[in-house]
Design an enzyme around this catalytic site. Structure first.
Site, short mmCIF file in Angstrom:
data_model
loop_
_atom_site.label_atom_id
_atom_site.label_comp_id
_atom_site.label_asym_id
_atom_site.label_seq_id
_atom_site.Cartn_x
_atom_site.Cartn_y
_atom_site.Cartn_z
N ASP A 118 106.11 13.85 -3.55
CA ASP A 118 106.35 15.11 -2.84
C ASP A 118 105.66 16.33 -3.46
OD1 ASP A 118 107.84 13.59 -1.15
OD2 ASP A 118 109.79 14.37 -1.77
N ASP B 231 100.50 16.39 -36.74
CA ASP B 231 100.95 17.70 -37.26
C ASP B 231 102.06 18.32 -36.42
OD1 ASP B 231 99.11 17.45 -39.29
OD2 ASP B 231 97.58 18.68 -38.31
N HIS C 219 96.08 -1.08 -15.18
CA HIS C 219 97.18 -1.10 -16.16
C HIS C 219 97.95 0.22 -16.15
CE1 HIS C 219 98.88 -1.47 -20.38
NE2 HIS C 219 99.15 -2.66 -19.87
N LYS D 115 100.53 3.18 -15.32
CA LYS D 115 101.93 3.28 -14.92
C LYS D 115 102.17 4.72 -14.44
CE LYS D 115 101.84 0.55 -18.91
NZ LYS D 115 101.54 -0.74 -18.37
N HIS E 217 107.59 -1.30 -26.70
CA HIS E 217 106.40 -1.22 -25.85
C HIS E 217 105.83 0.19 -25.82
CE1 HIS E 217 104.37 -1.93 -21.75
NE2 HIS E 217 103.86 -2.84 -22.55
N LYS F 4 103.87 3.72 -26.74
CA LYS F 4 102.58 4.15 -27.29
C LYS F 4 102.69 5.64 -27.60
CE LYS F 4 101.52 0.51 -24.47
NZ LYS F 4 102.46 -0.11 -23.53
#
Length: 478
Positions: free
Chosen positions: A403, A228, A396, A398, A221, A223
């Protein structure tokens, strides 16, 4: 006639004996794995009461792969050694005292190094991210490493494909990883066109016969883009039109990072490990980890987690951050199907007076997951967790911040699948200034939310609540 009946009896008896031995043997295997009893008992009951269906479901969804290795320890260490080389004195700066145990946890369980001084650009929409990604691809001179769960053959996908093919023809080495299940709907021709242009393309855990393999349940999952060895992208956005143009029913709100500097080395090592798994080609040259300038005083750790290996690193890290929050913990996630440990950590924090805020999409792209999510919200609001539903479209993102000290984004959702079954990657950033930036993003999103009113929520129709509770039973599979 008698002999035929006798032979059928013998064959039937042998089949029943072998079947029973298989079921009993499987139950013994489950018991000796010493899993959580809450997981062991349901599987044993299913195998005893419905052995045929139970055997099928266990084959697809129940196997514990913790002790399996998809890469040798020696190869893993060789790849992970590079990000730790060439440390500058600044790399030894001190993580905030409250998060030193977390830093040690990530180091011990995920070999995650402390990476100092990166520059981070925040993207909250797919349009800006896509523009910058295409620009950086166009500027590549040595290599492009690209890995996505979903790489669609739509308008957005062809824009990226065209840019990669152009660079490959210019002599830049391009390597592409995609998840086989995430790209089931993508035509083979799309990836074949890249291969014909000289791009190395591999599917992660290729599923040749979906009905006959358990690999379908364990997906990559992540990404990741590395250009370079100097510029990297990571977060929640895949390559597809909806991340840029939204859906028919609203915008697509997501969070992604562009990283310049030492933090890219963490992304590089994660990619090269996955690359070795699928290609059996070990890339460990220093050219993939060029010297990095210092752009800021932030400290970053790039941590990975997956269904193999001993530890559930990202689940443990999430529980640690929640359990150690003193003032607040703000969370954005598209799917909220928490493990029992995560569930208890959030309730304990809220009951202890910590300002716990949970932001979810008002409308999900998966109705079954959304129904199961609602069953967990009851417990949250009773404990004092503030729940917000994002209205303009699908959330979508995450994101976890706490704190004014730590911020975390990546590919992992707050659900069983991300923590138990998927290969995921998250970035943990220890810096007050950056955390406050992400806090502003969260507070801005709150303006586009409606806050759940507990008294109204707990009075929703009983038929709806029963349906939600029923779908909760399937939370580990959603």
């Amino acid at each position: 006639m008698l002999s035929a009946i006798y032979i059928q009896f013998i064959v039937g008896t042998i089949f029943i004996i072998l079947y029973c031995v298989t079921i009993v043997g499987l139950i013994l295997v489950i018991l000796t794995e010493n899993r959580n009893p809450l997981k062991t008992i349901p599987w044993v009951i299913v195998l005893l009461l419905a052995p045929g269906i139970g055997l099928l479901f266990y084959f697809f969804f129940g196997q514990d792969n913790r002790k399996q290795r998809i890469i040798s320890r020696r190869t893993y260490k060789r790849i992970m050694r590079r990000p730790q080389e060439g440390k500058l004195p600044q790399d030894m700066c001190i993580v905030p005292e409250a998060y030193q145990p977390l830093s040690t946890l990530l180091s011990n369980s995920s070999q995650s190094s402390l990476l100092y001084g990166s520059d981070i650009t925040i993207y909250t929409n797919g349009t800006d991210k896509l523009q910058d990604l295409l620009k950086e691809i166009n500027n590549a001179t040595h290599h492009i490493h690209l890995q996505y769960y979903i790489f669609c053959d739509d308008e957005t996908g062809y824009k990226v494909q065209k840019a990669l093919i152009k660079k490959a023809r210019e002599g830049v080495k391009v390597r592409v990883l995609y998840d086989d299940v995430g790209c089931w709907n993508v035509k083979n021709r799309f990836f074949k066109e890249m291969q014909d242009a000289g791009i190395e393309v591999y599917a992660f855990l290729k599923v040749a016969f979906p009905i006959l393999t358990s690999k379908v349940n364990y997906r990559n999952h992540r990404k990741i883009v590395v250009i370079d060895g100097r510029i990297g992208f990571m977060g929640g956005m895949n390559i597809a039109d909806r991340y840029d143009k939204g859906t028919s029913w609203g915008t697509w709100r997501d969070t992604h990072f562009k990283i310049i500097g030492k933090g890219v080395h963490g992304l590089q090592s994660a990619f090269l490990i996955d690359w070795y798994v699928v290609s059996k080609k070990l890339l460990n040259d220093k050219i993939y980890y060029p010297p990095a300038q210092i752009y800021s005083d932030n400290i970053m750790q790039i941590a990975t987690s997956g269904p193999v290996g001993q530890w559930r690193t990202l689940l443990q890290a999430a529980i640690f951050v929640i359990a150690n929050a003193k003032k607040y913990i703000f969370i954005q996630t598209p799917y909220f199907l928490p493990t029992e440990g995560l569930n208890q950590a959030l309730q304990t924090a809220a009951l202890g007076g910590v300002d716990v805020r949970l932001m979810l999409p008002k409308r999900s792209d998966t109705r079954t997951a959304n129904m199961a999510t609602h069953s967990f919200i009851d417990e949250m609001v009773k404990a004092g967790v503030k729940v917000y539903f994002y209205k303009p479209g699908f959330l979508h993102s995450k994101l976890v911040i706490s704190d004014d000290t730590i911020a975390c984004i990546g590919s992992a959702n707050m659900d069983f699948r991300s923590f138990e079954h998927n290969f995921e990657i998250n970035a943990f950033i220890y810096q007050r200034e950056f955390t406050l930036q992400m806090k502003k993003v969260f507070m801005h999103d709150m303006q586009n939310c409606e806050r759940l009113v507990p008294s109204k929520w707990l009075k929703r129709p009983w038929k709806q609540r029963i349906a939600e509770s029923f779908m909760r039973l399937f939370s580990p599979l959603l």
